[in-house]
Design an enzyme around this catalytic site. Sequence first.
Site, short mmCIF file in Angstrom:
data_model
loop_
_atom_site.label_atom_id
_atom_site.label_comp_id
_atom_site.label_asym_id
_atom_site.label_seq_id
_atom_site.Cartn_x
_atom_site.Cartn_y
_atom_site.Cartn_z
N SER A 163 15.11 20.26 -17.64
CA SER A 163 13.98 21.15 -17.90
C SER A 163 14.46 22.35 -18.70
CB SER A 163 13.40 21.59 -16.56
OG SER A 163 12.81 22.87 -16.67
N HIS A 176 0.83 -1.22 0.00
CA HIS A 176 0.00 0.00 0.00
C HIS A 176 0.86 1.26 0.00
CE1 HIS A 176 -3.34 -2.68 1.23
NE2 HIS A 176 -2.39 -3.24 1.97
#
Length: 483
Positions: free
Chosen positions: A272, A151
């Site tokens: 970027s 989880h």
Amino acid sequence: MYRSRLKGRLDKNVLSYMSSINDDLLLLDYDILGSQAHSIMLYEQKLIKKSELKKILDALDSAKKKDLRKLAFEYEDIHEALEAFVVKKAGMEAGGKMHTARSRNDQVALDIRMKARDDINNISIQVIELINKLLFKASQNKDSIMPMYTHLQHAQIGTFSHYLLSYSDILLRDLERLNGCYERVNKSPLGTIAIGGSSINIDRKKTASLLSFSGIVENSIDATTSRDTIIELCFCLSMIMIDLSRIAEDFILWSSSEFDYVELADELTSSSSVMPQKKNPCPLELMRAKAAYVIGLVFSIMAMVKALPSGYSRDLQDTKHVLFRAITITSDSLNIMGSVIETLHVNKKTMLKSAENSYAISLDIAEELVRNGMVFRKTHKVVGELVRVASRTGKNLCNLTENEIRNVAGKELTPLISKIIKNISPKHSVQSRVSVGSPNPKEQIRMIKDRKRKVNGYKLTIEKRSERVHYSFENLARIVKSF
Ligand code: ARG
């Protein structure tokens, strides 16, 4: 060339709509090999003369040398282009006999199977290379302790090698699946003609053996119409992509500043346009996207086939495109993942720190209590409550005071629990796992050794069967030359 009944030329737009030539160019070599085998069989069955065979074989040979790829765009597909070339080169009397007792339907099914056979071998070798890289990385990380997640929450303490080994096992199953698929693909459909076989005395087993197939697809309807083996192959590829995508997802997450467990090599990341600090795991993100694309391809091919009436329909032509796309994407992705694993920097210290600050040790503490005679369900309760107390003040379990432990567990159990939580550590935790397949370092060593042996076994099988095909083609070339 085929428009015996039809008047005039095919409409240009319709031709370009129908043409499969771009995909077919990948089949040209196989179409030539299939045509050589078929023509030799026709001669051996006394259906064509030696002089005619020679002319056909010479024409096929020059089709290899001449750039048929450029001419091919005038035709509906590679089969028409090749036959037109042979008829032109060898003359109608000889060249016009090449297509005796053959149809494009069994021809294309043959070509696809021949290419699929090679593709399966190439992809399998790539999978093996990736597994070997995972095994090597695992051998360097048997002591890289980290939390394991369920989880996405800390679950139990593990090691990075254990994680890598889980994927080497998953990929071994992918190999197994490809192996099974290979057996089913490796049968010849040639000689089943359009759908119903021939009244001409051909020898299907002969062409199958010249082309190195392990047998024939017997039923002529099945041989020309079915694509289940190709769908199966697409599924096998999509399963590989799903596995790669899950590894990609883990590394994307674990290379984030929040985790900082691994770092990708600079060459495998991009930056970027505006943020100078960026190191983005773009290839891995694209791998996730491409996995989705390949899954989509599996849906496409299944949908293409699901409502086809028995016998060949032109819809089947597009199954080639799906398969070839899936092959290319999977092959590229396996290469990229290989480089990622090979160059991956593992931040052992951060992983260990995270494990040390984790409550993932809880189950080990509970099991230690079980080994000391306590009922498991009771240990679950006590340790759970200890975690609640510790997490309230943000401390590790080993920093709980005697008082805090006593409040939860009572006077009698306190000395034992104190001793256990003081002595237990993530390292001790993995070492204490004795069940088969656990992250215990000894189990890791055993599994790495065992998987190496398994993967070498697969490698041998694949090399042998690739060689078999290779030798058959060499033998075919010798027979062609002898005429
Ligand atoms: N180009 C077709 C294919 O790739 C093979 C041609 C069969 N055409 C036909 N009209 N029966 O499937």
